[in-house]
Design a protein around this motif. Structure first.
Motif, PDB file in Angstrom:
ATOM      1  N   SER A  47      45.212  33.278  34.708  1.00 38.79           N
ATOM      2  CA  SER A  47      43.780  33.322  35.014  1.00 38.79           C
ATOM      3  C   SER A  47      43.540  33.850  36.431  1.00 38.79           C
ATOM      4  O   SER A  47      42.662  34.686  36.651  1.00 38.79           O
ATOM      5  CB  SER A  47      43.161  31.935  34.872  1.00 38.79           C
ATOM      6  N   TYR A  48      44.320  33.346  37.396  1.00 39.55           N
ATOM      7  CA  TYR A  48      44.197  33.857  38.765  1.00 39.55           C
ATOM      8  C   TYR A  48      44.507  35.344  38.834  1.00 39.55           C
ATOM      9  O   TYR A  48      43.830  36.104  39.515  1.00 39.55           O
ATOM     10  CB  TYR A  48      45.139  33.111  39.711  1.00 39.55           C
ATOM     11  N   VAL A  51      41.608  37.422  37.422  1.00 36.89           N
ATOM     12  CA  VAL A  51      40.491  37.460  38.367  1.00 36.89           C
ATOM     13  C   VAL A  51      40.786  38.426  39.518  1.00 36.89           C
ATOM     14  O   VAL A  51      39.921  39.196  39.931  1.00 36.89           O
ATOM     15  CB  VAL A  51      40.180  36.045  38.894  1.00 36.89           C
ATOM     16  N   LYS A  52      42.023  38.429  40.008  1.00 38.56           N
ATOM     17  CA  LYS A  52      42.378  39.348  41.091  1.00 38.56           C
ATOM     18  C   LYS A  52      42.320  40.800  40.630  1.00 38.56           C
ATOM     19  O   LYS A  52      41.828  41.668  41.346  1.00 38.56           O
ATOM     20  CB  LYS A  52      43.774  39.023  41.620  1.00 38.56           C
ATOM     21  N   GLY A  55      38.742  41.857  40.264  1.00 40.18           N
ATOM     22  CA  GLY A  55      38.152  42.062  41.585  1.00 40.18           C
ATOM     23  C   GLY A  55      38.527  43.413  42.167  1.00 40.18           C
ATOM     24  O   GLY A  55      37.694  44.094  42.767  1.00 40.18           O
TER      25      GLY A  55
END
Length: 67
Positions: A47-48, A51-52, A55
């Motif tokens: 998940s991280y 998101v990165k 972004g």
């Protein structure tokens, strides 16, 4: 695109918390604890990572559109 310490430790915390919860309700096997821990740990890191990546894609698109 590495992970920060806080992201890593939150992933460990989520893995332990959810594996304890699920193992408790599933009968208490250590094999289930390890399986649930790995699943939640990897899911949180994934998940991280998503998101990165999103972004960076968002930043790239904004730079292309608005110069």
């Amino acid at each position: 695109m590495g992970f920060t310490k806080s992201e890593f430790w939150l992933s460990v915390y989520m893995g332990v918390a959810f594996s304890l919860l699920f193992t408790f309700f599933a009968g208490g096997s250590i094999v289930l604890f390890v399986a649930y821990f790995m699943a939640m740990f990897m899911w949180t890191l994934l998940s991280y990572f998503i998101v990165k990546v999103l972004g960076k894609i968002d930043f790239y698109i904004k730079r292309k559109i608005w110069g």
